[in-house]
Design a protein around this motif. Structure first.
Motif, PDB file in Angstrom:
ATOM      1  N   LEU A  90      -0.023  13.735   9.989  1.00 55.08           N
ATOM      2  CA  LEU A  90       0.677  12.793   8.760  1.00 55.08           C
ATOM      3  C   LEU A  90       1.499  11.515   9.660  1.00 55.08           C
ATOM      4  N   ASP A  91       2.027  11.930  10.421  1.00 60.24           N
ATOM      5  CA  ASP A  91       2.476  10.662  11.364  1.00 60.24           C
ATOM      6  C   ASP A  91       1.245   9.522  11.667  1.00 60.24           C
ATOM      7  N   LYS A  92       0.336  10.380  12.297  1.00 58.75           N
ATOM      8  CA  LYS A  92      -0.838   9.526  12.635  1.00 58.75           C
ATOM      9  C   LYS A  92      -1.358   8.491  11.362  1.00 58.75           C
ATOM     10  N   LEU A  93      -1.859   9.427  10.411  1.00 61.08           N
ATOM     11  CA  LEU A  93      -2.224   8.745   9.078  1.00 61.08           C
ATOM     12  C   LEU A  93      -1.352   7.471   8.769  1.00 61.08           C
ATOM     13  N   VAL A  94      -0.048   7.765   8.629  1.00 62.43           N
ATOM     14  CA  VAL A  94       0.758   6.750   8.010  1.00 62.43           C
ATOM     15  C   VAL A  94       0.676   5.453   9.262  1.00 62.43           C
ATOM     16  N   HIS A  95       0.575   5.782  10.276  1.00 64.88           N
ATOM     17  CA  HIS A  95       0.557   4.666  11.318  1.00 64.88           C
ATOM     18  C   HIS A  95      -1.042   4.097  11.269  1.00 64.88           C
ATOM     19  N   ASP A  96      -1.821   4.594  11.217  1.00 65.89           N
ATOM     20  CA  ASP A  96      -3.241   4.173  11.153  1.00 65.89           C
ATOM     21  C   ASP A  96      -3.382   3.399   9.751  1.00 65.89           C
ATOM     22  N   HIS A  97      -3.035   3.996   8.810  1.00 66.01           N
ATOM     23  CA  HIS A  97      -3.096   3.263   7.304  1.00 66.01           C
ATOM     24  C   HIS A  97      -2.255   2.218   7.090  1.00 66.01           C
ATOM     25  N   LYS A  98      -1.189   2.042   7.758  1.00 62.19           N
ATOM     26  CA  LYS A  98       0.099   1.121   7.634  1.00 62.19           C
ATOM     27  C   LYS A  98       0.435   1.076   6.487  1.00 62.19           C
ATOM     28  N   TYR A  99       0.832   2.256   5.627  1.00 60.74           N
ATOM     29  CA  TYR A  99       1.428   2.284   4.506  1.00 60.74           C
ATOM     30  C   TYR A  99       2.499   1.471   4.300  1.00 60.74           C
ATOM     31  N   ASP A 100       3.068   0.859   3.359  1.00 62.25           N
ATOM     32  CA  ASP A 100       4.118   0.145   3.162  1.00 62.25           C
ATOM     33  C   ASP A 100       5.232   1.153   2.695  1.00 62.25           C
ATOM     34  N   TYR A 101       4.569   2.021   1.886  1.00 61.64           N
ATOM     35  CA  TYR A 101       5.563   2.965   0.937  1.00 61.64           C
ATOM     36  C   TYR A 101       4.966   4.438   1.100  1.00 61.64           C
ATOM     37  N   ILE A 102       6.012   5.239   0.961  1.00 55.61           N
ATOM     38  CA  ILE A 102       5.378   6.708   0.889  1.00 55.61           C
ATOM     39  C   ILE A 102       6.376   7.294  -0.049  1.00 55.61           C
ATOM     40  N   VAL A 103       5.852   7.760  -1.173  1.00 52.22           N
ATOM     41  CA  VAL A 103       6.541   8.472  -2.282  1.00 52.22           C
ATOM     42  C   VAL A 103       6.028   9.957  -2.311  1.00 52.22           C
ATOM     43  N   MET A 104       7.096  10.438  -2.115  1.00 50.18           N
ATOM     44  CA  MET A 104       7.112  12.016  -1.884  1.00 50.18           C
ATOM     45  C   MET A 104       7.480  12.860  -3.097  1.00 50.18           C
ATOM     46  N   ASP A 105       6.520  13.723  -3.727  1.00 49.05           N
ATOM     47  CA  ASP A 105       7.008  14.277  -5.023  1.00 49.05           C
ATOM     48  C   ASP A 105       7.048  15.977  -4.547  1.00 49.05           C
ATOM     49  N   LEU A 127       0.640  -1.548  -0.093  1.00 48.86           N
ATOM     50  CA  LEU A 127      -0.009   0.051   0.007  1.00 48.86           C
ATOM     51  C   LEU A 127       0.710   1.319   0.121  1.00 48.86           C
ATOM     52  N   VAL A 128       0.598   2.270  -0.914  1.00 48.35           N
ATOM     53  CA  VAL A 128       1.269   3.490  -1.344  1.00 48.35           C
ATOM     54  C   VAL A 128       0.682   4.737  -0.645  1.00 48.35           C
ATOM     55  N   LEU A 129       1.421   5.738  -0.169  1.00 52.68           N
ATOM     56  CA  LEU A 129       0.620   6.694   0.087  1.00 52.68           C
ATOM     57  C   LEU A 129       1.560   7.903  -0.825  1.00 52.68           C
ATOM     58  N   ALA A 130       0.842   8.433  -1.866  1.00 54.71           N
ATOM     59  CA  ALA A 130       1.390   9.380  -2.783  1.00 54.71           C
ATOM     60  C   ALA A 130       1.387  10.689  -2.087  1.00 54.71           C
ATOM     61  N   LEU A 131       2.572  11.191  -1.857  1.00 47.61           N
ATOM     62  CA  LEU A 131       2.202  12.753  -1.116  1.00 47.61           C
ATOM     63  C   LEU A 131       2.780  13.753  -2.088  1.00 47.61           C
ATOM     64  N   ASP A 132       1.845  14.374  -2.756  1.00 47.16           N
ATOM     65  CA  ASP A 132       2.221  15.602  -3.482  1.00 47.16           C
ATOM     66  C   ASP A 132       2.600  16.911  -2.646  1.00 47.16           C
ATOM     67  N   ALA A 133       3.898  17.041  -2.470  1.00 43.54           N
ATOM     68  CA  ALA A 133       4.532  18.160  -1.780  1.00 43.54           C
ATOM     69  C   ALA A 133       4.827  19.257  -2.511  1.00 43.54           C
ATOM     70  N   ASP A 134       4.553  19.119  -3.718  1.00 43.98           N
ATOM     71  CA  ASP A 134       4.513  20.320  -4.663  1.00 43.98           C
ATOM     72  C   ASP A 134       3.370  21.291  -4.557  1.00 43.98           C
ATOM     73  N   PRO A 135       3.480  22.653  -4.385  1.00 41.61           N
ATOM     74  CA  PRO A 135       2.313  23.631  -4.155  1.00 41.61           C
ATOM     75  C   PRO A 135       1.503  23.670  -5.468  1.00 41.61           C
ATOM     76  N   SER A 136       2.231  23.416  -6.693  1.00 45.60           N
ATOM     77  CA  SER A 136       1.296  23.571  -7.982  1.00 45.60           C
ATOM     78  C   SER A 136       0.596  22.186  -8.133  1.00 45.60           C
ATOM     79  N   THR A 137       0.523  21.093  -7.050  1.00 43.75           N
ATOM     80  CA  THR A 137      -0.230  20.111  -7.293  1.00 43.75           C
ATOM     81  C   THR A 137      -0.574  19.606  -8.571  1.00 43.75           C
ATOM     82  N   ASN A 138       0.303  18.553  -9.203  1.00 48.02           N
ATOM     83  CA  ASN A 138      -0.118  17.899 -10.334  1.00 48.02           C
ATOM     84  C   ASN A 138       0.180  16.307 -10.210  1.00 48.02           C
ATOM     85  N   LEU A 139       0.573  15.961  -9.124  1.00 41.86           N
ATOM     86  CA  LEU A 139       0.815  14.433  -9.271  1.00 41.86           C
ATOM     87  C   LEU A 139      -0.385  13.660  -9.341  1.00 41.86           C
TER      88      LEU A 139
END
Ligand SMILES: Nc1ncnc2c1ncn2[C@@H]1O[C@H](COP(=O)(O)OP(=O)(O)O)[C@@H](O)[C@H]1O
Ligand SMILES: [Mg+2]
Length: 255
Positions: A122-137, A31-43
């Motif tokens: 964010l920490d709680k989200l990752v903990h609760d959802h048990k993501y295997d991966y986070i990909v930060m753009d 399970l992946v969390l795709a984290l769009d950290a670019d203010p122009s939001t296009n991921l």
């Protein structure tokens, strides 16, 4: 253990493209969390997911600040809880991954406690959802995301165009990021849109940068067709050179 992979590199080098293909490849494994950290939001576009303007953490924070100043936020709901609830609501869910868009960072008028709230959320989200991966753009470096998360970064993928200037800039970025945060496991260089071989001068620039080359990605002709027809980059066929290269990165890094 959640593995966090962050993209870095100057604008237009292919961070969002590779991030999206990485999300696709990793979602086959966990399970992946795709984290769009670019203010122009296009991921979300690269992933082919619709996203509403109000669905960014920036908008949620703005709304919360507004409600607080107007006194319309119920005093019985702790702000931390409110923020977390809204963040969970704003997740765009797809098969194998969720997307969270950070949107615009906090403006000068906001109150500083919300950065801590956001980090905790964010920490709680990752903990609760048990993501295997986070990909930060990320936007360019990691300055902006540094304020929003203190998570360790397992792999930082610094991207460059196939120029000496680009590679030199990537080397500088590596040093900057390492100064900014001590918790980066492994950093590597991806040179994108490569035509043919690297020149000896480029090889020298790579050597000087102190970066390990993780992949050379060729120019992919299929990308412009997707862009002119409004399709997402994740719609590229699995046998496309771009998707194959990203799969190689996943395999070589044992992600
Ligand atoms: N290997 C590639 N071949 C062809 N086009 C590419 C390739 N990588 C990226 N692009 C295109 O380059 C542009 C910038 O890519 P993008 O991923 O948005 O960069 P960034 O996120 O670093 O600003 C986009 O139009 C994208 O489709
Ligand atoms: Mg981008």
């Amino acid at each position: 253990m959640t593995k966090t992979i962050a993209m870095a590199g100057k604008g237009g080098v292919g961070k969002t493209t590779v991030a999206a293909l990485l999300v696709k490849a990793l979602s086959q494994k966990g399970l992946v969390l795709a984290l769009d950290a670019d203010p122009s939001t296009n991921l979300n576009q690269a992933l082919g997911l619709p996203l509403d303007d109000s669905q960014t953490v920036g908008s949620i924070r703005e709304k919360m600040t507004e409600d607080v100043s107007k006194g319309t936020l119920s005093p019985t709901i702790p702000k931390q809880e409110y923020l977390f609830g809204k963040i969970v609501e704003s997740l765009a869910e797809s098969r194998g991954f969720d997307l969270l868009a950070m949107g615009r960072p906090e403006g000068p008028g906001c109150y500083c406690a919300s950065n801590r709230f956001l980090r905790d959320s964010l920490d709680k989200l990752v903990h609760d959802h048990k993501y295997d991966y986070i990909v930060m753009d990320c936007e360019a470096g990691l300055e902006h995301i540094s304020r929003q998360t203190t998570r360790d970064i397992d792999v930082m993928l610094i991207m460059s165009d196939p120029t000496i200037r680009g590679i030199t800039a990537a080397g500088r970025m590596k040093k900057l990021i390492e100064e900014l945060r001590s918790n980066v496991g492994r950093a590597g260089l991806i040179i994108n849109r490569v035509r043919g071989d690297l020149t000896p001068e480029m090889r020298k620039a790579v050597e000087d940068s102190g970066l390990e080359v993780l992949a050379l990605i060729p120019e992919e002709s299929g990308v412009s067709d997707l862009e002119t027809t409004g399709k997402a980059v994740v719609d590229l066929p699995a046998e496309s050179s771009l998707q194959r290269k990203v799969q190689e990165i996943v395999d070589n890094l044992s992600l």
